[in-house]
Motif scaffolding. Structure first.
Motif, mmCIF file in Angstrom:
data_model
loop_
_atom_site.group_PDB
_atom_site.id
_atom_site.type_symbol
_atom_site.label_atom_id
_atom_site.label_comp_id
_atom_site.label_asym_id
_atom_site.label_seq_id
_atom_site.Cartn_x
_atom_site.Cartn_y
_atom_site.Cartn_z
ATOM 1 N N SER A 57 -8.548 11.205 -4.572
ATOM 2 C CA SER A 57 -7.440 10.760 -3.644
ATOM 3 C C SER A 57 -7.881 9.154 -3.266
ATOM 4 C CB SER A 57 -7.611 11.269 -2.171
ATOM 5 O OG SER A 57 -8.922 11.188 -1.803
ATOM 6 N N SER A 58 -8.767 8.692 -3.865
ATOM 7 C CA SER A 58 -8.911 7.228 -3.590
ATOM 8 C C SER A 58 -8.125 6.708 -4.714
ATOM 9 C CB SER A 58 -10.358 6.858 -3.999
ATOM 10 O OG SER A 58 -10.885 7.508 -5.262
ATOM 11 N N SER A 59 -7.855 7.034 -5.781
ATOM 12 C CA SER A 59 -6.647 6.505 -6.630
ATOM 13 C C SER A 59 -5.343 6.312 -6.292
ATOM 14 C CB SER A 59 -6.840 7.115 -8.008
ATOM 15 O OG SER A 59 -8.091 7.441 -8.743
ATOM 16 N N SER A 60 -5.152 7.221 -5.337
ATOM 17 C CA SER A 60 -3.619 7.086 -4.906
ATOM 18 C C SER A 60 -3.942 7.949 -3.671
ATOM 19 C CB SER A 60 -2.773 7.574 -5.853
ATOM 20 O OG SER A 60 -1.287 7.653 -5.359
ATOM 21 N N SER A 61 -2.905 7.740 -2.698
ATOM 22 C CA SER A 61 -2.848 8.409 -1.372
ATOM 23 C C SER A 61 -1.912 9.948 -1.547
ATOM 24 C CB SER A 61 -2.467 7.682 -0.236
ATOM 25 O OG SER A 61 -1.178 7.325 -0.477
ATOM 26 N N SER A 62 -1.296 9.765 -2.872
ATOM 27 C CA SER A 62 -0.657 11.000 -3.200
ATOM 28 C C SER A 62 -1.416 12.173 -3.150
ATOM 29 C CB SER A 62 0.224 10.867 -4.304
ATOM 30 O OG SER A 62 0.787 12.168 -4.766
ATOM 31 N N SER B 112 -7.825 -2.538 -11.421
ATOM 32 C CA SER B 112 -7.923 -3.881 -10.840
ATOM 33 C C SER B 112 -7.372 -3.815 -9.107
ATOM 34 C CB SER B 112 -7.632 -5.008 -11.768
ATOM 35 O OG SER B 112 -6.025 -5.177 -11.729
ATOM 36 N N GLY B 113 -6.537 -2.917 -9.024
ATOM 37 C CA GLY B 113 -5.848 -2.560 -7.607
ATOM 38 C C GLY B 113 -4.515 -2.665 -7.751
ATOM 39 N N PRO B 114 -3.841 -2.574 -6.612
ATOM 40 C CA PRO B 114 -2.575 -2.239 -6.414
ATOM 41 C C PRO B 114 -1.439 -3.592 -6.650
ATOM 42 C CG PRO B 114 -3.531 -2.729 -4.090
ATOM 43 C CD PRO B 114 -4.530 -2.508 -5.254
ATOM 44 N N PHE B 115 -2.276 -4.768 -6.777
ATOM 45 C CA PHE B 115 -1.270 -5.890 -6.962
ATOM 46 C C PHE B 115 -0.949 -6.230 -8.531
ATOM 47 C CE2 PHE B 115 -3.276 -6.478 -3.035
ATOM 48 C CZ PHE B 115 -2.124 -6.512 -2.170
ATOM 49 N N ASN B 116 -1.587 -5.216 -9.326
ATOM 50 C CA ASN B 116 -1.616 -5.668 -10.736
ATOM 51 C C ASN B 116 -0.108 -4.842 -11.050
ATOM 52 O OD1 ASN B 116 -1.496 -5.325 -13.739
ATOM 53 N ND2 ASN B 116 -3.845 -5.868 -13.684
ATOM 54 N N PRO B 117 0.847 -5.556 -11.857
ATOM 55 C CA PRO B 117 1.952 -5.019 -12.086
ATOM 56 C C PRO B 117 2.000 -3.902 -13.181
ATOM 57 C CG PRO B 117 1.741 -7.232 -12.887
ATOM 58 C CD PRO B 117 0.708 -6.952 -12.188
ATOM 59 N N GLU B 118 0.994 -3.668 -13.954
ATOM 60 C CA GLU B 118 0.599 -2.645 -15.001
ATOM 61 C C GLU B 118 0.083 -1.485 -14.080
ATOM 62 O OE1 GLU B 118 -0.967 -2.356 -19.212
ATOM 63 O OE2 GLU B 118 -2.638 -2.262 -17.935
ATOM 64 N N LYS B 119 0.930 -0.497 -14.417
ATOM 65 C CA LYS B 119 0.262 1.054 -13.589
ATOM 66 C C LYS B 119 -0.314 1.683 -14.670
ATOM 67 C CE LYS B 119 1.396 -0.893 -9.506
ATOM 68 N NZ LYS B 119 0.305 -1.319 -8.790
ATOM 69 N N ILE B 120 -0.772 2.907 -14.263
ATOM 70 C CA ILE B 120 -1.225 4.057 -15.100
ATOM 71 C C ILE B 120 -0.559 5.165 -14.768
ATOM 72 C CG2 ILE B 120 -3.178 5.346 -15.683
ATOM 73 C CD1 ILE B 120 -4.952 3.054 -14.900
ATOM 74 N N TRP C 91 0.995 -1.096 -0.140
ATOM 75 C CA TRP C 91 0.030 0.120 0.005
ATOM 76 C C TRP C 91 0.766 1.276 0.029
ATOM 77 C CZ3 TRP C 91 -0.279 3.733 3.853
ATOM 78 C CH2 TRP C 91 -1.427 4.809 3.684
ATOM 79 N N GLN C 92 2.040 1.132 0.837
ATOM 80 C CA GLN C 92 2.857 2.515 0.732
ATOM 81 C C GLN C 92 3.696 2.556 -0.438
ATOM 82 O OE1 GLN C 92 5.663 1.917 4.109
ATOM 83 N NE2 GLN C 92 5.297 4.161 4.630
ATOM 84 N N ASN C 93 4.026 1.511 -0.964
ATOM 85 C CA ASN C 93 4.686 1.580 -2.382
ATOM 86 C C ASN C 93 3.942 2.247 -3.326
ATOM 87 O OD1 ASN C 93 7.275 1.127 -2.616
ATOM 88 N ND2 ASN C 93 6.977 -0.950 -3.548
ATOM 89 N N THR C 94 2.604 1.834 -3.476
ATOM 90 C CA THR C 94 1.734 2.265 -4.431
ATOM 91 C C THR C 94 0.917 3.807 -4.556
ATOM 92 O OG1 THR C 94 -0.102 1.086 -3.813
ATOM 93 C CG2 THR C 94 1.243 -0.157 -5.556
ATOM 94 N N SER C 95 0.961 3.969 -3.106
ATOM 95 C CA SER C 95 0.334 5.288 -2.734
ATOM 96 C C SER C 95 1.122 6.352 -2.671
ATOM 97 C CB SER C 95 -0.567 5.046 -1.552
ATOM 98 O OG SER C 95 0.492 4.850 -0.400
#
Length: 625
Positions: free
Chosen positions: A72-77, A600-608, A40-44
């Protein structure tokens, strides 16, 4: 005396196993908890030295908060991307990334592969000098193409069909040269497009109505069209309300910026010419082809890309020459000879003349080559091409033969498969897939792709709220696959240029046309055939991964910057490593961006990665007295 035991050995053994199991479960639980927290910390949040998200280039200097931002729901940044238009930008120093300077203002309308100066070096035979001639590696620009000093965001559709800002395309030439024909007029700070054309002085709307009386334009059988020598694309602009999507196609020539005007109006268009090479579209792409006042005998270019049963419409010289020959300042004999030649080529191509009425003549391509094969005994030229890939069209030379249609078993069968009527056609399984002609792509995969795109678009609407509210009109999908993005956006006031990379493992552009959408082949190691600032939004799924080992991705990103409008948006989909690389380059291009999770969530290796090109313009040079 014997020692007393408080319990049996079996009881102690069970107690020991229970404690060990509890300890294992406890440690496992803690591991899972810390893994989830770490993910969670890594992706947000992203490291500031990689992304410089915290620089927060503001589009509205002095305002408190953007009117439309990433949730903010897409990322905690805490970063927000502003997708609205403001025209006042302060660019902060991004430190670590390379800064790309603005090019000289003289490059404001630079088209790298259709540069008139470079073109003059090439052979004028068959108009080769107007074809694509891209700069060599040492000639590539490492600077940002500037917008004109007073650039404004284009009018929103449908107002843009009729108006464009003069400062965005400061060319009065067509308003003077074509004044009588009502192509374009200057009204104060804007252009107005009355809808006129060389052969339709009453306007494109009335002209299209005339065509509709001769062939069915509103029944859903005609959806895709090509208009060559399109002028300012009024024919294509007025077809849109009839649910017909036209590719307007014209060279960069003496009619300065005609394709640029078309795209500024929100009408699909490309720079191109019918010369020594095939036009960059697949076989059997268009339901209708149109040319008003053609200057070349172009049936031979069109036959390959015209669908079985498709129509070719010709207006202007030599049609109705008996009435107009004096006004055209040509002899009767010359005009009769030209029309006879057109009629002869049409017969040799096995086309049937449907009608000639007033200023219009219409031919129809056969639904198959069942009879055409037999007619080769009568017409020995042009012959049917042997073992030809009809879809091959990227730098593919023209040949003096007829591209054969797929074989049929009876004279009534449509070669390549019949299509559903529009709009059912958009989601019906395309014949190229149902026939199994695309290895690995099945009807089931086609339906799955449509479902995936529903999820993707829902996510995009969440992170880019203006996407479906008229903020964007001209959209490009740089790696379109089956055209799912176009289909998902169908009910919104946008159109999509679907690009299939020329080196793609699966040639799916024919599928896209069978669905009723438009697009082109392209190699992204080269510049696209368009003017600067012609797209509002660019979608790039896996594009950089495809090309990163073939060419310098910096030039791909600089090309994207060239064709993207100020305050336009780019959506990248790729692995984190690639997106970080992209971000490190675009930080120096006056873009601001944010990496976020897959839908699909943070565990998918593809990001946007969503990026916004900030507003800035070139500076006018002071006039020397």
């Amino acid at each position: 005396m014997a020692k007393e035991y408080s319990g049996s050995p079996k009881h102690h053994h069970l107690e020991s196993k229970r404690k060990r199991l509890t300890w294992i479960l406890g440690v496992s639980g803690l591991c899972i908890l810390f893994y989830i927290l770490g993910a969670w910390q890594n992706t947000s949040s992203t490291p500031s030295n990689q992304t410089e998200i915290s620089s927060r280039v503001g589009c509205d200097v002095g305002s408190s908060s953007p009117s439309s931002s990433l949730p903010s729901s897409s990322s905690s940044s805490s970063v927000s991307l502003d997708f609205e238009s403001h025209h006042q930008v302060e660019i902060n120093n991004t430190g670590g990334s390379q800064k790309f300077p603005p090019c000289d203002l003289s490059y404001s309308e630079y088209t790298p592969c259709q540069d008139p100066v470079r073109g003059r070096k090439f052979d004028r035979n068959m108009l080769r000098y107007r074809e694509r001639h891209c700069p060599k590696k040492e000639e590539l620009l490492r600077c940002l193409i500037p917008a004109p000093p007073k650039y404004k965001n284009p009018f929103k559709w449908p107002q843009s069909r009729d108006y464009a800002w003069y400062d965005n395309i400061p060319h009065r030439e067509l308003s003077i040269e074509k004044a009588v024909q009502n192509w374009i007029q200057v009204e104060g700070d804007r252009f107005r497009f009355p809808g006129g054309g060389t052969m339709f002085p009453r306007g494109a709307d009335a002209y299209i109505d005339d065509i509709n009386e001769l062939i069915p334009l509103t029944s859903g059988t005609i959806r895709t069209a090509i208009d060559t020598g399109c002028g300012v694309a009024s024919w294509g602009a007025y077809l849109l309300k009839r649910d017909i999507l036209a590719m307007s196609f014209a060279p960069r020539d003496t009619h300065e910026a005609q394709v640029q005007f078309a795209l500024e109006r929100g009408v699909p268009a490309m720079i191109g010419i019918m010369a020594s090479q095939r036009i960059p579209y697949p076989a059997r792409a268009f339901d209708m082809a149109h040319c008003s006042r053609c200057l070349i005998p172009w049936q031979k270019y069109v036959d390959r890309v015209l669908r079985p049963g498709g129509f070719w419409i010709l207006s202007g010289p030599p049609i109705r020459w008996k009435k107009y020959w004096r006004g055209w300042e040509r002899t009767k004999e010359d005009l009769k000879e030209e029309q006879d030649a057109i009629e002869d080529v049409a017969k040799r191509l096995c086309w049937n003349k449907v009608i000639e009425k007033d200023d219009l003549a219409i031919w129809q391509k056969p639904i198959n080559h069942f009879e055409c094969v037999k007619s080769r005994k009568l017409y020995q030229t042009p012959h049917l091409c042997k073992s030809d890939n009809g879809d091959a069209a990227w730098y593919k030379g023209m040949e003096t033969c007829i591209t054969p249609l797929p074989e049929v078993s009876s004279p009534d069968e449509v070669a390549g498969g019949a299509l559903e009527k529009w709009p059912s056609r958009a989601f019906a399984v395309p014949p190229r897939i149902s026939s199994g002609s695309l290895p690995g792509i099945t009807s089931e995969k086609f339906r799955e792709d449509n479902e995936l795109w529903k999820d993707k678009l829902t996510h995009y609407k969440h992170i880019i709220s203006p996407l479906t509210h008229g903020r964007y009109r001209n959209i490009m999908d740089m790696n379109a696959y089956l055209g799912g993005f176009s289909a998902a956006l169908l009910k919104y006031p946008v159109w999509v240029m679907n690009v299939v990379p020329a080196n793609s493992d699966h040639d799916t552009l024919g599928v896209i046309y069978e669905r009723g959408f438009i697009g082109t082949y392209h190699d992204w190691c080269e510049a696209f055939s368009t003017y600067p600032r012609t797209y509002d939004l660019i979608h790039a799924s896996g594009v950089i991964s495809i090309y990163q080992d073939r060419c310098d991705i910096t030039y791909i990103l600089l090309e994207m910057d060239r064709i993207l409008r100020p305050e336009g948006t780019v959506i990248f989909r790729d692995t984190v490593e690639v997106l970080v690389k992209i971000q490190s380059i675009t930080n120096g291009m006056r873009w601001k961006s944010q990496i976020m999770d897959h839908e699909s969530g943070p565990f998918n290796p593809e990001k946007i990665l969503v990026a916004v090109k900030t507003y800035w313009t070139g500076e006018a040079k002071p006039k020397q007295h």
